[in-house]
Design an enzyme around this catalytic site. Structure first.
Site, PDB file in Angstrom:
ATOM      1  N   PHE A  58       0.819  -1.210   0.000  1.00  0.00           N
ATOM      2  CA  PHE A  58       0.000   0.000   0.000  1.00  0.00           C
ATOM      3  C   PHE A  58       0.855   1.265   0.000  1.00  0.00           C
ATOM      4  O   PHE A  58       0.450   2.292  -0.552  1.00  0.00           O
ATOM      5  CB  PHE A  58      -0.945  -0.003   1.209  1.00  0.00           C
ATOM      6  CG  PHE A  58      -2.066   0.975   1.094  1.00  0.00           C
ATOM      7  CD1 PHE A  58      -3.194   0.679   0.344  1.00  0.00           C
ATOM      8  CD2 PHE A  58      -2.002   2.204   1.731  1.00  0.00           C
ATOM      9  CE1 PHE A  58      -4.241   1.590   0.227  1.00  0.00           C
ATOM     10  CE2 PHE A  58      -3.040   3.119   1.629  1.00  0.00           C
ATOM     11  CZ  PHE A  58      -4.165   2.812   0.872  1.00  0.00           C
ATOM     12  N   GLU A  59       2.034   1.205   0.582  1.00  0.00           N
ATOM     13  CA  GLU A  59       2.920   2.376   0.673  1.00  0.00           C
ATOM     14  C   GLU A  59       3.788   2.571  -0.571  1.00  0.00           C
ATOM     15  O   GLU A  59       4.483   3.586  -0.697  1.00  0.00           O
ATOM     16  CB  GLU A  59       3.810   2.258   1.912  1.00  0.00           C
ATOM     17  CG  GLU A  59       3.055   2.353   3.225  1.00  0.00           C
ATOM     18  CD  GLU A  59       2.307   1.080   3.619  1.00  0.00           C
ATOM     19  OE1 GLU A  59       1.311   1.198   4.345  1.00  0.00           O
ATOM     20  OE2 GLU A  59       2.706  -0.034   3.197  1.00  0.00           O
ATOM     21  N   THR A  81       4.329  -7.958  -2.914  1.00  0.00           N
ATOM     22  CA  THR A  81       3.561  -9.200  -2.975  1.00  0.00           C
ATOM     23  C   THR A  81       2.348  -9.076  -2.072  1.00  0.00           C
ATOM     24  O   THR A  81       2.491  -8.823  -0.878  1.00  0.00           O
ATOM     25  CB  THR A  81       4.417 -10.405  -2.521  1.00  0.00           C
ATOM     26  OG1 THR A  81       5.580 -10.481  -3.346  1.00  0.00           O
ATOM     27  CG2 THR A  81       3.635 -11.698  -2.633  1.00  0.00           C
ATOM     28  N   VAL A  82       1.176  -9.257  -2.674  1.00  0.00           N
ATOM     29  CA  VAL A  82      -0.075  -9.269  -1.925  1.00  0.00           C
ATOM     30  C   VAL A  82      -0.717 -10.632  -2.172  1.00  0.00           C
ATOM     31  O   VAL A  82      -0.963 -11.002  -3.322  1.00  0.00           O
ATOM     32  CB  VAL A  82      -1.025  -8.137  -2.365  1.00  0.00           C
ATOM     33  CG1 VAL A  82      -2.249  -8.092  -1.455  1.00  0.00           C
ATOM     34  CG2 VAL A  82      -0.314  -6.791  -2.371  1.00  0.00           C
ATOM     35  N   THR A  87     -10.318 -12.093   3.918  1.00  0.00           N
ATOM     36  CA  THR A  87     -11.082 -10.847   4.046  1.00  0.00           C
ATOM     37  C   THR A  87     -10.938 -10.020   2.770  1.00  0.00           C
ATOM     38  O   THR A  87     -10.060 -10.293   1.948  1.00  0.00           O
ATOM     39  CB  THR A  87     -10.571 -10.007   5.239  1.00  0.00           C
ATOM     40  OG1 THR A  87      -9.241  -9.548   4.944  1.00  0.00           O
ATOM     41  CG2 THR A  87     -10.567 -10.817   6.534  1.00  0.00           C
ATOM     42  N   HIS A  89      -9.578  -7.280   2.364  1.00  0.00           N
ATOM     43  CA  HIS A  89      -8.365  -6.451   2.426  1.00  0.00           C
ATOM     44  C   HIS A  89      -7.525  -6.591   1.159  1.00  0.00           C
ATOM     45  O   HIS A  89      -7.006  -5.603   0.626  1.00  0.00           O
ATOM     46  CB  HIS A  89      -7.561  -6.847   3.673  1.00  0.00           C
ATOM     47  CG  HIS A  89      -6.349  -6.022   3.895  1.00  0.00           C
ATOM     48  ND1 HIS A  89      -5.082  -6.485   3.620  1.00  0.00           N
ATOM     49  CD2 HIS A  89      -6.198  -4.758   4.366  1.00  0.00           C
ATOM     50  CE1 HIS A  89      -4.205  -5.542   3.914  1.00  0.00           C
ATOM     51  NE2 HIS A  89      -4.856  -4.493   4.370  1.00  0.00           N
TER      52      HIS A  89
END
Length: 156
Positions: A58-59, A81-82, A87, A89
């Site tokens: 996110f940053e 990496t996500v 959820t 998110h």
């Protein structure tokens, strides 16, 4: 017939910034290694590659924007990496990072390359960080080299 423009895969003399998300570092460190390898193999010197670590994906757009605004770089590579959890998110983070990097790519005047993995599983991320599916960090660096050189050609 008009001109044809192409960016060449020569990194010598290019100044490149890399922004890396620390979350899932066991994956992102491999992406960074791949990116640095690609840059070296195409002629970049270590002194011409700067790396900024941020807490998570996110940053990434914030640090990439700061690097782009500095005027020091020919291209910025974003790596992170996500991995999907249970959820929503995942969706929020992926959407905002993609939008942020895309906006920078269009507004900063330099290429900002999206090298953020968005996977359903850890296994998929591992595969894309240097095993079965290649190294997406390496691919992002190759795209950065090509686009930085294309940008220079189009600006002549």
């Amino acid at each position: 017939m008009g001109q044809t423009f192409e960016g060449h895969l020569v990194a010598e003399g290019l100044k490149v910034g890399i922004v890396v998300g620390r979350f899932n570092e066991f994956i992102t460190s491999k992406l960074l290694g791949g990116a640095e390898d690609a840059l070296r193999r195409h002629g970049a010197s270590e002194a011409d590659v700067d790396v900024a670590w941020v807490p998570g994906a996110f940053e990434i757009p914030f640090a990439a924007k700061k690097m782009a605004e500095s005027g020091k770089y020919d291209a910025i590579i974003t790596l992170g990496t996500v991995i999907r959890g249970s959820t929503p998110h995942f969706d929020y983070v992926c959407n905002e990072v993609a939008k942020g990097v895309g906006a920078l790519n269009m507004s900063t005047g330099i290429p900002v390359i999206f090298g953020v993995l968005t996977t359903d599983t850890i296994e998929q991320a591992v595969e894309r960080a240097g095993t079965k599916a290649g190294n997406k960090g390496w691919e992002a660096a190759a795209a950065a080299i090509e686009m930085a050189n294309l940008s220079k050609e189009l600006s002549k």
